[in-house]
Design a protein around this motif. Structure first.
Motif: not given
Length: 422
Positions: A67-75, A124-128, A130-138
């Motif tokens: 099963k292939p997943i193509a990930l678009i790097g929107g972030a 998929l788009n990695n915005n999914m 990265f839009n949900e995580i803040n810098i301190l958590t990361f």
């Protein structure tokens, strides 16, 4: 699952540069279906032929039951991957990246099957995430697992650090962690076990493997595909006139086809293995017989046709074949108006036919001759054609010379052409 060794098949096709834990991965692939992914950052409105091998490799895995997943790097495209780049990328706007994401997603959809049951491809788009995580958590959850010492010593980073004129910004330096987080999330939410990418991506891929092991104590895998570098050191797909794009509005199917027809003979069978789905045994046999007659020319044509159809479809391939025959064959070709539009785009030089008095004027205008005197001598020497018909004296153009009332093909010899646009 089939018991054949997929990795060995990929290696037979020159598609393996480096692979982690090969024996373990082989065992899993032979007995299970897995999910794998490859990332594509939308830093322009089209992919180029440098992206073909990862896409084709994803397709080979899917054909083999995975099963292939193509990930678009929107972030991640907001930063840009610094791997082996001589200087920092120019930042792209969010609006541009959103638009390019749509266009590139459509291109990716041509290569993978999104409607085949459990093995259907996913986009998929990695915005999914990265839009949900803040810098301190990361920084707490991801950054603490990485050693600056190790990151600095990676070749892609070190090459920039030692350059006094460039260096590397913290923004670019952090890209490695962002891609590692992509792999972690895809493993966690989509059970992805393998990431593939170009050979220049090994540092990013191994960081993802490291993060997953540190956080979950799970072994995942990476596989890189060789980068194709020309003898002049330029990446394959870059030419003097620019990049060879997959978007037909940026590189016409005809120019795309001609790119493959003009590759060095030494690369024909190497590329047939990498870029086509011809049986490997057939390719090996063709290579053995390459010196018989014009076999290598035929095989190069087979390569060009196969890749053009894969990227641009059957109809555009037929158009390319009409144009090619029209330019280089004596056959009676029923060429279409849209074929001339391709030629005008980037197939051959073209000129607007304003205030042309005669053939000599046209030859000077198009650059096929330097002067009217030289043009006259060329005509007399039987080296000039109008629409593939030899002209032996100066000529005044009329409506019969104009295809669709718009186009006239001028030729000097067999290889020098120009299009007059009326």
């Amino acid at each position: 699952m089939s018991q054949f060794n997929l990795i060995e098949r990929l290696r037979d096709r020159n598609l393996v540069s480096y692979i982690s834990h090969e024996n373990s991965l082989n065992e899993i692939l032979q007995n299970n279906s897995i999910s794998l992914y490859c990332g594509f950052d939308p830093t322009d409105n089209s992919l180029h032929i440098g992206h073909l091998l990862p896409l084709i490799t994803l397709r080979r895995f899917q054909i083999s039951g995975h099963k292939p997943i193509a990930l678009i790097g929107g972030a991640t495209s907001l930063i840009g991957d610094p791997s082996f780049k001589k200087k920092e990328r120019i930042f792209c706007s969010k609006n541009s990246i959103n638009l390019w994401t749509e266009q590139i997603s459509k291109q990716i959809s041509y290569f993978l099957d999104f409607n085949c049951g459990d093995k259907s491809a996913v986009l998929l788009n990695n915005n999914m995430w990265f839009n949900e995580i803040n810098i301190l958590t990361f920084l707490r959850d991801v950054g603490k697992h990485f050693s600056i010492n190790t990151m600095i010593n990676r070749t892609a980073v070190k090459q920039r650090i030692i350059r006094p004129d460039q260096g590397i910004s913290f923004t670019e330096f952090s890209y490695n962690l962002l891609q590692a987080y992509d792999f972690f999330i895809l493993h966690q939410k989509y059970k992805v076990l393998l990431q593939i990418g170009g050979a220049d991506q090994w540092g990013n891929i191994s960081s993802g493997m490291h993060l997953i092991y540190r956080k979950n104590r799970k072994k995942v895998f990476g596989l890189t595909i060789p980068l194709l570098i020309q003898s002049n050191g330029i990446k394959f797909g870059k030419t003097e006139s620019g990049t060879i794009w997959l978007n037909s509005d940026k590189t016409s199917p005809y120019k795309f086809y001609q790119f493959w027809m003009n590759i060095d003979d030494s690369n024909v069978y190497y590329f047939l293995k990498m870029f086509t789905f011809l049986d490997i045994l057939e390719i090996n046999q063709r290579e053995k017989e390459r010196h018989i007659g014009n076999n290598i020319i035929y095989d190069k044509s087979c390569l060009a046709k196969s890749i053009t159809e894969l990227v641009h479809g059957k109809e555009n391939l037929l158009s390319v074949e009409r144009i090619t025959n029209f330019l280089f064959s004596k056959k009676n070709i029923h060429i279409k108006e849209s074929d001339f539009d391709q030629l005008k785009q980037d197939g051959i030089p073209s000129e607007q036919a304003h205030d042309i008095k005669d053939l000599q004027d046209a030859l000077v205008l198009t650059g096929l001759a330097k002067s009217r005197t030289q043009a006259k001598n060329m005509i007399i020497s039987d080296s000039i054609s109008i629409n593939r018909q030899k002209i032996r004296k100066n000529h005044i153009f009329n409506n019969q010379d104009k295809f669709f009332g718009k186009f006239t093909l001028l030729s000097r010899g067999k290889k020098n052409h120009s299009l007059l646009c009326w």
